[in-house]
Design an enzyme around this catalytic site. Structure first.
Site, PDB file in Angstrom:
ATOM      1  N   CYS A 103      -1.126  -3.620  -6.064  1.00  0.00           N
ATOM      2  CA  CYS A 103      -0.145  -2.547  -6.247  1.00  0.00           C
ATOM      3  C   CYS A 103       1.019  -2.854  -7.172  1.00  0.00           C
ATOM      4  O   CYS A 103       1.216  -2.144  -8.150  1.00  0.00           O
ATOM      5  CB  CYS A 103       0.339  -2.084  -4.888  1.00  0.00           C
ATOM      6  N   LYS A 154      -1.591 -12.656  -0.831  1.00  0.00           N
ATOM      7  CA  LYS A 154      -0.600 -12.958   0.194  1.00  0.00           C
ATOM      8  C   LYS A 154      -1.359 -13.284   1.477  1.00  0.00           C
ATOM      9  O   LYS A 154      -2.592 -13.126   1.514  1.00  0.00           O
ATOM     10  CB  LYS A 154       0.377 -11.796   0.412  1.00  0.00           C
ATOM     11  N   LEU A 182      13.325 -11.323  -0.865  1.00  0.00           N
ATOM     12  CA  LEU A 182      14.129 -12.260  -1.651  1.00  0.00           C
ATOM     13  C   LEU A 182      13.559 -13.663  -1.467  1.00  0.00           C
ATOM     14  O   LEU A 182      14.301 -14.627  -1.356  1.00  0.00           O
ATOM     15  CB  LEU A 182      15.589 -12.219  -1.203  1.00  0.00           C
ATOM     16  N   ASN A 219       8.116   0.615  -5.421  1.00  0.00           N
ATOM     17  CA  ASN A 219       7.363  -0.609  -5.743  1.00  0.00           C
ATOM     18  C   ASN A 219       8.036  -1.379  -6.876  1.00  0.00           C
ATOM     19  O   ASN A 219       8.099  -2.610  -6.843  1.00  0.00           O
ATOM     20  CB  ASN A 219       5.914  -0.266  -6.100  1.00  0.00           C
ATOM     21  N   ALA A 253      11.535 -16.639  -2.990  1.00  0.00           N
ATOM     22  CA  ALA A 253      11.054 -17.157  -4.282  1.00  0.00           C
ATOM     23  C   ALA A 253       9.711 -17.848  -4.117  1.00  0.00           C
ATOM     24  O   ALA A 253       9.388 -18.361  -3.047  1.00  0.00           O
ATOM     25  CB  ALA A 253      12.081 -18.122  -4.852  1.00  0.00           C
ATOM     26  N   LEU A 271       2.480   1.456   3.123  1.00  0.00           N
ATOM     27  CA  LEU A 271       2.022   0.329   3.950  1.00  0.00           C
ATOM     28  C   LEU A 271       1.818  -0.915   3.099  1.00  0.00           C
ATOM     29  O   LEU A 271       1.588  -0.841   1.889  1.00  0.00           O
ATOM     30  CB  LEU A 271       0.724   0.686   4.685  1.00  0.00           C
ATOM     31  N   ARG A 272       1.902  -2.076   3.752  1.00  0.00           N
ATOM     32  CA  ARG A 272       1.592  -3.354   3.101  1.00  0.00           C
ATOM     33  C   ARG A 272       0.287  -3.880   3.677  1.00  0.00           C
ATOM     34  O   ARG A 272       0.026  -3.710   4.867  1.00  0.00           O
ATOM     35  CB  ARG A 272       2.689  -4.402   3.399  1.00  0.00           C
TER      36      ARG A 272
HETATM   37  P1  NAD Z   1      -9.398   0.580  -2.363  1.00  0.00           P
HETATM   38  O1  NAD Z   1      -9.907   0.170  -3.691  1.00  0.00           O
HETATM   39  O2  NAD Z   1      -9.338  -0.408  -1.262  1.00  0.00           O
HETATM   40  O3  NAD Z   1     -10.245   1.831  -1.822  1.00  0.00           O
HETATM   41  C1  NAD Z   1     -10.525   2.964  -2.564  1.00  0.00           C
HETATM   42  C2  NAD Z   1     -11.844   3.547  -2.046  1.00  0.00           C
HETATM   43  O4  NAD Z   1     -12.071   4.813  -2.672  1.00  0.00           O
HETATM   44  C3  NAD Z   1     -13.062   2.679  -2.376  1.00  0.00           C
HETATM   45  O5  NAD Z   1     -13.742   2.353  -1.177  1.00  0.00           O
HETATM   46  C4  NAD Z   1     -13.918   3.580  -3.289  1.00  0.00           C
HETATM   47  O6  NAD Z   1     -15.308   3.389  -3.116  1.00  0.00           O
HETATM   48  C5  NAD Z   1     -13.474   4.951  -2.846  1.00  0.00           C
HETATM   49  N1  NAD Z   1     -13.759   6.030  -3.809  1.00  0.00           N
HETATM   50  C6  NAD Z   1     -13.625   6.034  -5.149  1.00  0.00           C
HETATM   51  N2  NAD Z   1     -13.970   7.216  -5.658  1.00  0.00           N
HETATM   52  C7  NAD Z   1     -14.344   8.008  -4.622  1.00  0.00           C
HETATM   53  C8  NAD Z   1     -14.803   9.348  -4.512  1.00  0.00           C
HETATM   54  N3  NAD Z   1     -14.956  10.124  -5.589  1.00  0.00           N
HETATM   55  N4  NAD Z   1     -15.104   9.824  -3.288  1.00  0.00           N
HETATM   56  C9  NAD Z   1     -14.974   9.037  -2.191  1.00  0.00           C
HETATM   57  N5  NAD Z   1     -14.541   7.763  -2.244  1.00  0.00           N
HETATM   58  C10 NAD Z   1     -14.210   7.240  -3.437  1.00  0.00           C
HETATM   59  O7  NAD Z   1      -7.963   1.205  -2.632  1.00  0.00           O
HETATM   60  P2  NAD Z   1      -6.638   1.093  -1.731  1.00  0.00           P
HETATM   61  O8  NAD Z   1      -6.081  -0.271  -1.830  1.00  0.00           O
HETATM   62  O9  NAD Z   1      -6.918   1.696  -0.399  1.00  0.00           O
HETATM   63  O10 NAD Z   1      -5.666   2.051  -2.555  1.00  0.00           O
HETATM   64  C11 NAD Z   1      -5.878   3.447  -2.622  1.00  0.00           C
HETATM   65  C12 NAD Z   1      -4.649   4.099  -3.240  1.00  0.00           C
HETATM   66  O11 NAD Z   1      -3.528   3.890  -2.377  1.00  0.00           O
HETATM   67  C13 NAD Z   1      -4.223   3.528  -4.598  1.00  0.00           C
HETATM   68  O12 NAD Z   1      -3.685   4.561  -5.369  1.00  0.00           O
HETATM   69  C14 NAD Z   1      -3.149   2.524  -4.244  1.00  0.00           C
HETATM   70  O13 NAD Z   1      -2.223   2.315  -5.280  1.00  0.00           O
HETATM   71  C15 NAD Z   1      -2.466   3.218  -3.070  1.00  0.00           C
HETATM   72  N6  NAD Z   1      -1.806   2.314  -2.124  1.00  0.00           N
HETATM   73  C16 NAD Z   1      -2.419   1.159  -1.746  1.00  0.00           C
HETATM   74  C17 NAD Z   1      -1.799   0.320  -0.819  1.00  0.00           C
HETATM   75  C18 NAD Z   1      -2.415  -0.987  -0.419  1.00  0.00           C
HETATM   76  O14 NAD Z   1      -1.726  -1.789   0.220  1.00  0.00           O
HETATM   77  N7  NAD Z   1      -3.652  -1.292  -0.745  1.00  0.00           N
HETATM   78  C19 NAD Z   1      -0.575   0.708  -0.254  1.00  0.00           C
HETATM   79  C20 NAD Z   1       0.010   1.920  -0.647  1.00  0.00           C
HETATM   80  C21 NAD Z   1      -0.623   2.724  -1.586  1.00  0.00           C
HETATM   81  C1  UGA Z   2       3.371  -3.547  -1.522  1.00  0.00           C
HETATM   82  C2  UGA Z   2       4.600  -2.857  -0.897  1.00  0.00           C
HETATM   83  O1  UGA Z   2       5.333  -3.803  -0.127  1.00  0.00           O
HETATM   84  C3  UGA Z   2       4.171  -1.673  -0.026  1.00  0.00           C
HETATM   85  O2  UGA Z   2       5.320  -1.000   0.465  1.00  0.00           O
HETATM   86  C4  UGA Z   2       3.338  -0.719  -0.859  1.00  0.00           C
HETATM   87  O3  UGA Z   2       2.856   0.352  -0.078  1.00  0.00           O
HETATM   88  C5  UGA Z   2       2.153  -1.457  -1.455  1.00  0.00           C
HETATM   89  O4  UGA Z   2       2.632  -2.582  -2.246  1.00  0.00           O
HETATM   90  C6  UGA Z   2       1.380  -0.563  -2.372  1.00  0.00           C
HETATM   91  O5  UGA Z   2       1.914   0.317  -2.997  1.00  0.00           O
HETATM   92  O6  UGA Z   2       0.185  -0.787  -2.429  1.00  0.00           O
HETATM   93  P1  UGA Z   2       1.530  -5.272  -0.693  1.00  0.00           P
HETATM   94  O7  UGA Z   2       1.194  -5.375  -2.136  1.00  0.00           O
HETATM   95  O8  UGA Z   2       0.463  -5.073   0.298  1.00  0.00           O
HETATM   96  O9  UGA Z   2       2.596  -4.092  -0.467  1.00  0.00           O
HETATM   97  O10 UGA Z   2       2.265  -6.625  -0.250  1.00  0.00           O
HETATM   98  P2  UGA Z   2       3.778  -7.176  -0.284  1.00  0.00           P
HETATM   99  O11 UGA Z   2       4.095  -7.718   1.045  1.00  0.00           O
HETATM  100  O12 UGA Z   2       4.715  -6.200  -0.864  1.00  0.00           O
HETATM  101  O13 UGA Z   2       3.632  -8.401  -1.284  1.00  0.00           O
HETATM  102  C7  UGA Z   2       3.341  -8.205  -2.662  1.00  0.00           C
HETATM  103  C8  UGA Z   2       3.424  -9.527  -3.391  1.00  0.00           C
HETATM  104  O14 UGA Z   2       4.778  -9.974  -3.493  1.00  0.00           O
HETATM  105  C9  UGA Z   2       2.668 -10.675  -2.713  1.00  0.00           C
HETATM  106  O15 UGA Z   2       2.021 -11.436  -3.703  1.00  0.00           O
HETATM  107  C10 UGA Z   2       3.768 -11.486  -2.033  1.00  0.00           C
HETATM  108  O16 UGA Z   2       3.424 -12.833  -1.873  1.00  0.00           O
HETATM  109  C11 UGA Z   2       4.900 -11.304  -3.032  1.00  0.00           C
HETATM  110  N1  UGA Z   2       6.246 -11.467  -2.435  1.00  0.00           N
HETATM  111  C12 UGA Z   2       6.686 -10.611  -1.474  1.00  0.00           C
HETATM  112  C13 UGA Z   2       7.090 -12.478  -2.905  1.00  0.00           C
HETATM  113  O17 UGA Z   2       6.720 -13.263  -3.816  1.00  0.00           O
HETATM  114  N2  UGA Z   2       8.352 -12.590  -2.369  1.00  0.00           N
HETATM  115  C14 UGA Z   2       8.809 -11.740  -1.417  1.00  0.00           C
HETATM  116  O18 UGA Z   2       9.976 -11.907  -0.977  1.00  0.00           O
HETATM  117  C15 UGA Z   2       7.954 -10.729  -0.942  1.00  0.00           C
END
Ligand code: NAD
Ligand code: UGA
Length: 427
Positions: free
Chosen positions: A260, A321, A250, A208, A252, A153-154
């Site tokens: 992430c 973003k 794509l 990613n 810029a 997810l984004r």
């Molecule tokens: P986040 O920092 O928003 O949330 C993580 C939560 O985990 C926090 O609320 C923290 O308090 C909690 N936590 C930590 N240790 C804990 C424990 N022992 N028990 C219970 N809760 C605990 O993180 P996020 O952005 O949701 O990302 C989580 C994971 O998913 C990361 O590995 C990230 O790379 C991945 N991911 C994130 C996104 C995104 O868009 N944010 C998208 C895809 C994958």
């Molecule tokens: C990104 C990936 O798109 C997700 O698929 C993935 O799950 C997530 O990381 C993750 O692993 O956490 P996210 O970081 O939420 O999602 O946002 P994006 O929309 O990917 O944008 C990332 C950054 O790239 C932003 O700063 C955005 O402004 C920049 N971007 C994006 C550009 O500069 N150009 C583009 O064409 C697209």
């Protein structure tokens, strides 16, 4: 099914809401008491379009619960989903401290069969390592299966991405465990890819890193466009029309930020290094992204020229973003820091951020920020900025100069209003 989700962040909350909406009973837990207190009162601690409505609906229907008592729900639920953070450690590797604390808690609570689903982004080999750790801590091998189910997810479109994913990747040792996890998503119309756990872990990092590569690539092509006075928007459009390349990612601009891409590109690099492999392309992607803020800084200093007074710069946008409140690794914040260091007065506005750098003056609306400004930078492509009242902006500014850090504005329209428009790769 009863599902315990550990970690109520962007991923944990979104996944909890969608799984409850599918019909499961979900217990979403977090160590952060303040966060859980708020969630129990229906206050959602992050900004994510559509999330509040979906959480409230499922809380009201008795399908979604928030609690700090992870152990109780881990013990009771057959499915345990881990969604804790995996930030960058100082050396660029994934910091596994939160995952380790979950393993410690799991080792105390597994007394009946469990499927442990890893949603967090973790280095290749993590599922195997977790399996060994749990056994070492005395958990019977026959009681649990670890399944890798990375999240794509984004932020800003998290609900939409989770309800309509391009694919769901499930990495498992046993096919039965993979099928059980697939069944959790039974109402979602999508394609499922069943792999082994290492492949699933690598698919996430490679996805990613590839998206980050597309962004650095187009940013580098924008530099050539600047030099040759060609428009990157047209070049990008032309490249993207080739279905083998695809039009998305794509765009810029100031480069990628967020919680992430920067950390996952580092962690992939670290995982390669651990096996003696040097990732030359990934290194270049990072280097280009790092220098992107400086490209804008040069454009800004060049436009301002040598001045005896302290130039006043308005910056619209602070989040990494649009449509999110997340400022982790935000290029907008990185640019603001550099502008302050240059000695400029920075007046910032963001719809969701109103305090961060104390050296910046935070304004309560975009028009207040541009009053008497020598230059306006668009650092995040919020729609409110794209749809701004430009005659009003021009009347308020001292010099009508716009630096479009996201190439998101209509250049010709702004020039018609009398602005000097500076983008990247825009002649
Ligand atoms: P986040 O920092 O928003 O949330 C993580 C939560 O985990 C926090 O609320 C923290 O308090 C909690 N936590 C930590 N240790 C804990 C424990 N022992 N028990 C219970 N809760 C605990 O993180 P996020 O952005 O949701 O990302 C989580 C994971 O998913 C990361 O590995 C990230 O790379 C991945 N991911 C994130 C996104 C995104 O868009 N944010 C998208 C895809 C994958
Ligand atoms: C990104 C990936 O798109 C997700 O698929 C993935 O799950 C997530 O990381 C993750 O692993 O956490 P996210 O970081 O939420 O999602 O946002 P994006 O929309 O990917 O944008 C990332 C950054 O790239 C932003 O700063 C955005 O402004 C920049 N971007 C994006 C550009 O500069 N150009 C583009 O064409 C697209």
């Amino acid at each position: 099914m009863d599902i315990c989700i550990i970690g109520a962040g962007y991923v944990g909350l979104t996944t909890a809401a969608v799984l409850a909406d599918i019909g499961h009973t979900v217990y979403c837990t977090d160590v952060n008491e303040q966060k859980i207190n708020k969630l129990q009162q229906g206050i959602i601690p992050i900004y994510e379009p559509g999330l509040t409505e979906m959480i409230t609906k499922n809380q009201d229907e008795g399908k979604l619960f928030f609690d700090t008592d992870s152990e109780r729900h881990m013990a009771d639920c057959p499915f345990i989903m881990i969604a804790v953070g995996t930030p960058s450690a100082r050396d660029g590797s994934a910091d596994m401290v939160y995952v380790k604390s979950v393993i410690a808690a799991l080792s105390q609570t597994i007394h009946s069969p469990k499927i442990i689903i890893m949603k967090s982004t973790v280095p290749p080999g993590t599922a195997d390592w977790m399996e060994a750790e749990l056994q070492q801590l005395g958990v019977d091998k026959g009681l649990f299966e670890i399944v890798s189910n990375p999240e794509f997810l984004r932020e800003g479109t998290a609900i939409e991405d989770t309800v309509h994913p391009d694919r769901i990747v499930i990495g498992a040792k046993q096919n039965e465990a993979a099928m059980n996890v697939q069944e959790l998503y039974h109402t979602l119309q999508t394609q499922f890819l069943i792999t082994n756990r290492l492949e699933a872990e690598l698919i996430k990092y490679a996805s990613n890193a590839f998206l980050a590569t597309k962004i650095s690539f187009i940013n580098e092509i924008a530099r050539i466009c600047d030099a040759y006075h060609a428009d990157i928007m047209e070049v990008s459009r032309g490249i993207g029309m080739d279905q083998r390349i695809g039009a998305r990612f794509l765009h810029a601009g100031l480069g990628y930020g967020g919680s992430c891409f920067p950390k996952d590109v580092n962690a992939l690099n670290d995982a390669a290094q651990a096996k003696g492999i040097r990732l030359n392309l990934v290194q270049a992607v990072k280097k280009i992204n790092r220098s992107q803020v400086d490209i804008y800084l040069n454009k800004i200093t060049h436009s301002l020229g040598k001045r005896s007074d302290k130039p006043r710069i308005a910056v619209w946008g602070a989040t990494f973003k649009e449509n999110t409140d997340d400022i982790r690794y935000s290029q907008a914040i990185a640019l603001m820091k550099k502008l302050v260091r240059k000695g400029y007065g920075v007046y910032a506005y963001d719809p969701l951020v109103s305090s961060e750098l104390s050296s910046v003056v935070w304004c309560s609306n975009p028009y207040e920020a541009v009053e008497q400004a020598d230059l306006l930078v668009i650092a995040t492509a919020w729609s409110a900025f794209i749809e701004a009242d430009w005659p009003k902006v021009k009347a308020l500014m001292k010099r009508p100069v716009i630096v479009d850090g996201r190439n998101c504005l209509d250049k010709s329209a702004l020039e018609m209003y009398g602005f000097d428009y500076i983008g990247v790769g825009r002649p």
